[in-house]
Design a protein around this motif. Structure first.
Motif, PDB file in Angstrom:
ATOM      1  N   GLN A 175       0.818  -1.212   0.000  1.00 46.16           N
ATOM      2  CA  GLN A 175       0.000   0.000   0.000  1.00 46.16           C
ATOM      3  C   GLN A 175       0.855   1.268   0.000  1.00 46.16           C
ATOM      4  OE1 GLN A 175      -2.525   0.535   3.467  1.00 46.16           O
ATOM      5  NE2 GLN A 175      -1.260  -0.847   4.680  1.00 46.16           N
ATOM      6  N   LYS A 223      -6.609   1.367  -5.773  1.00 43.43           N
ATOM      7  CA  LYS A 223      -6.471   2.766  -5.359  1.00 43.43           C
ATOM      8  C   LYS A 223      -7.349   3.749  -6.143  1.00 43.43           C
ATOM      9  CE  LYS A 223      -3.858   4.399  -2.837  1.00 43.43           C
ATOM     10  NZ  LYS A 223      -3.999   4.781  -1.400  1.00 43.43           N
ATOM     11  N   LEU A 261      -7.856  -1.343   0.727  1.00 43.96           N
ATOM     12  CA  LEU A 261      -6.813  -0.740   1.572  1.00 43.96           C
ATOM     13  C   LEU A 261      -7.373   0.274   2.560  1.00 43.96           C
ATOM     14  CD1 LEU A 261      -3.997  -0.258  -1.111  1.00 43.96           C
ATOM     15  CD2 LEU A 261      -4.325  -2.151   0.503  1.00 43.96           C
ATOM     16  N   ASN A 262      -8.587   0.743   2.351  1.00 37.47           N
ATOM     17  CA  ASN A 262      -9.245   1.667   3.282  1.00 37.47           C
ATOM     18  C   ASN A 262     -10.753   1.468   3.149  1.00 37.47           C
ATOM     19  OD1 ASN A 262     -10.304   3.723   4.811  1.00 37.47           O
ATOM     20  ND2 ASN A 262      -8.962   5.320   3.982  1.00 37.47           N
ATOM     21  N   ARG A 281     -12.698  -9.281   6.939  1.00 36.40           N
ATOM     22  CA  ARG A 281     -11.677  -8.235   7.012  1.00 36.40           C
ATOM     23  C   ARG A 281     -10.379  -8.789   7.577  1.00 36.40           C
ATOM     24  NH1 ARG A 281     -11.969  -2.144   9.617  1.00 36.40           N
ATOM     25  NH2 ARG A 281      -9.793  -2.064  10.288  1.00 36.40           N
ATOM     26  N   LEU A 293      -8.792  -8.872   3.836  1.00 35.07           N
ATOM     27  CA  LEU A 293      -8.310  -7.505   3.691  1.00 35.07           C
ATOM     28  C   LEU A 293      -6.960  -7.299   4.359  1.00 35.07           C
ATOM     29  CD1 LEU A 293     -11.519  -5.315   4.121  1.00 35.07           C
ATOM     30  CD2 LEU A 293     -10.661  -6.566   2.123  1.00 35.07           C
ATOM     31  N   SER A 294      -6.749  -7.933   5.489  1.00 28.35           N
ATOM     32  CA  SER A 294      -5.463  -7.782   6.179  1.00 28.35           C
ATOM     33  C   SER A 294      -4.317  -8.349   5.356  1.00 28.35           C
ATOM     34  CB  SER A 294      -5.515  -8.455   7.551  1.00 28.35           C
ATOM     35  OG  SER A 294      -5.758  -9.846   7.421  1.00 28.35           O
ATOM     36  N   ARG A 344      -3.354  -5.546   3.166  1.00 31.23           N
ATOM     37  CA  ARG A 344      -2.811  -4.403   3.897  1.00 31.23           C
ATOM     38  C   ARG A 344      -1.440  -4.686   4.493  1.00 31.23           C
ATOM     39  NH1 ARG A 344      -8.574  -2.600   6.778  1.00 31.23           N
ATOM     40  NH2 ARG A 344      -9.615  -2.111   4.787  1.00 31.23           N
ATOM     41  N   GLU A 345      -1.165  -5.950   4.733  1.00 29.87           N
ATOM     42  CA  GLU A 345       0.132  -6.326   5.309  1.00 29.87           C
ATOM     43  C   GLU A 345       1.101  -6.864   4.259  1.00 29.87           C
ATOM     44  OE1 GLU A 345      -0.872  -9.176   8.285  1.00 29.87           O
ATOM     45  OE2 GLU A 345      -2.143  -7.760   9.414  1.00 29.87           O
TER      46      GLU A 345
END
Length: 600
Positions: free
Chosen positions: A12, A102, A177-178, A201, A205-206, A209-210
């Motif tokens: 990200q 994005k 990412l958000n 999530r 999603l993690s 994000r990670e």
């Protein structure tokens, strides 16, 4: 000192740099080409925390300056920011993830047939919770966010509003990412589904994000040549970039459009150099890289002379070079300094070739030999016309042709020839091309293809000798100027040779071929030479006596007595020696025929 650094960076963080303009593309990178299937496959890999390969970046602000552009579909309301790093490898992956994760607009991708389509990507939350169904969880919908069937008459899934997304539990990938906005909508429209979403999530999603990407970053101190070499090594799956494309990208950083300078632009009403050069038939095959090579030759030659003048010796003296690195290191000021001179040099090279009776690119033995010739002309200017200088250029040229020294990789020879021929003109030693050239008489037996440089060279020399056509009362040169159909044909016809048991490896040799008109070749047919000569002489449009016809044959270095007696072996041996003699004259050095038997 290391020119690169290797580390891991959060995905990200890289994507944030892409949308803010800190991370961009060098303009020589080709466009984003991934289709819908590639997009979904990459999303699955990241969601499973699988490795998707390292990316390679280049710090800006160093020697390697290129025109840049934002990542595909990234737009700015104001001026485009100056990038801090450029993507050398990983463009397709980073562009894909930037667009999907994005950007709020649809992803502009391609279907399996290559047609352009717009897609929004979603995750089916229920399927995503099952490891067995994760690959099926990612799906795409058209730009209106509706799936349809029956020729678009029936909507099977409508995700055009946050309400519909929440009710269907289909999560938009551009909020991976958000997800704050989507979570607020879920609490408003379907609060009972929030516990399931939270599990989704944490699991899916993690992972995004990670997720960390291995990043190799080239330092700004990396040379332009090294950057371009690295780029081509890591982009083996794509179409290799030419030196011209790379220099174009470099000059564009200084607001100069090299492509327009070469090819021209109807929009800007600019005539390109190529149009002016291609107006001459001898220059129709010149490539833009040839032009840049000639500039590199003159620039490095000037630098070498300056080093010698300054008293430098040995390795301290910079070399003359036409290699890739020398071209990539050209500065825009250097291009402006030499471009007009080099253009004139190519035009003068074409004039020189016409003097040697090389009239079109079809006659041209080696395209690669024009480059050093043009550089020599650009340096000599009008001096090349001086008889003493022109004679040396002629010897060098034909030594290159009949020594067959300009095939394959020739960058080193090109550089050596520029320096050594110019020194020879000023009474230095003979250049290596003249010294190295060695024409073996038996080479004539193996010259059967009109694509061979020496084959073309012999055809030109025969015409330069003033050869006259067997039918028309004119020289081959004059007939070509009048656009009479000409070609290189057998002297002893193929059909006759076959009937006599002569092997094709013999009768297809250039020794048994010569330039004549289509009309003459039709009259020759498959007859014995003694027969077709009588037919030609008796034709009302020819009307030549024996002596006049013999003179025509002799202009082709053919012994008339052998043709009139149908003596192939004697003809073949005699003409082989005659051709060696004109080759020796052109090269200005002997061709040792000795006891060579061409027929054996």
């Amino acid at each position: 000192m290391s020119t690169f650094d290797s580390t891991k960076v959060l995905l990200q963080s890289l994507l944030e740099e892409a949308v803010t303009g800190k991370l961009q593309l060098p303009d020589f990178q080709r466009g984003w080409v991934w289709d819908d299937e590639h997009v979904r496959s990459l999303l699955v890999s990241v969601s499973r925390s699988f490795p998707v390969g390292a990316v390679m970046l280049l710090e800006t602000g160093g020697e390697a300056r290129f025109q840049t552009r934002p990542v595909e579909n990234v737009l700015f309301s104001g001026p485009i920011p100056t990038p801090e790093t450029l993507i050398l490898d990983g463009q397709q992956r980073l562009t894909t993830l930037t667009q999907v994760l994005k950007l709020q607009g649809p992803v502009k991708t391609f279907n399996e047939k290559g047609a352009e389509i717009e897609r929004f990507y979603y995750l089916d939350i229920e399927k995503a919770m099952s490891d067995d169904s994760l690959e099926e969880a990612f799906f795409a919908v058209p730009g209106d966010r509706k799936l349809k069937k029956d020729f678009d008459r029936v909507v099977t899934l409508d995700l055009s509003t946050p309400l519909f997304e929440c009710e269907a539990m289909c999560f938009p990938c551009n909020q991976i990412l958000n997800s704050d906005a989507w979570e607020e909508a879920l609490q408003e429209f379907a609060p009972d589904k929030f516990p399931v979403y939270m599990k989704f999530r944490r699991k899916v999603l993690s992972a995004f994000r990670e997720y960390q990407l291995p990043v190799i970053k080239l330092a700004k101190a990396t040379s332009k040549e090294a950057v371009c070499l690295v780029f081509e090594k890591v982009n083996t799956g794509g179409v290799p970039l030419s030196v011209f494309e790379l220099v174009t990208a470099s000059f564009a950083a200084d607001s100069f459009n090299l492509r327009d300078d070469w090819f021209g632009s109807s929009l800007r009403k600019v005539e390109g150099r190529s149009a002016r050069l291609y107006a001459d038939e001898n220059l129709a095959s010149v490539e833009p890289t040839d032009f840049l090579q000639a500039i590199a030759l003159l620039h490095t030659y000037e630098g070498r002379l300056a080093d010698i003048e300054a008293g430098k010796t040995g390795k301290a003296v910079s070399p003359v070079s036409a290699k890739r690195g020398a071209i990539l290191n050209l500065k825009l000021g250097t291009y402006h300094k030499w471009a007009d001179h080099v253009e004139q040099g190519f035009k003068d090279a074409a004039r020189f070739l016409r003097m040697e009776l090389v009239l079109t690119t079809t006659d041209l033995p080696y395209r690669t030999q024009i480059t050093p010739l043009a550089a020599m002309m650009a340096h000599l200017k009008e001096r090349w016309r001086e008889p003493r200088i022109c004679e040396k250029l002629t010897r060098w040229y034909w030594c290159g042709v009949f020594g067959e020294l300009y095939g394959g990789a020739v960058e080193t020879r090109i550089a050596n020839d520029l320096e050594e021929v110019l020194a020879w003109i000023d009474d230095g030693p003979e250049p290596r091309t003249v010294v190295d050239a060695n024409f073996q008489p038996k080479r004539l037996n193996t010259l059967r293809s009109r694509l061979s440089a020496a084959y073309k060279g012999l055809n030109v020399l025969i015409q330069r000798e003033g050869s006259k056509d067997f039918f028309w009362k004119a020289s081959i040169r004059d007939l070509e100027a009048e656009e009479v159909a000409l070609d290189i044909h057998h002297i002893f016809p193929k059909a006759w040779c076959t009937a006599q048991g002569i092997k094709s490896a013999i009768y297809d040799s250039v020794i048994n071929k010569t330039p004549i008109s289509y009309k003459a070749n039709r009259m020759i047919g498959g007859s014995a030479p003694s027969e077709y000569l009588r037919a030609l002489q008796a034709h009302k449009q020819v009307g030549l006596g024996d002596a006049a016809m013999d003179a025509v044959l002799e202009s082709h270095r053919i012994d008339p007595s052998h043709l009139r007696a149908d003596e192939f072996d004697a003809f073949f041996e005699a003409r082989g020696r005659s051709l060696c003699a004109i080759v020796a004259a052109a090269m200005g050095k002997p061709v040792d025929v000795g006891g060579t038997s061409f027929f054996a």
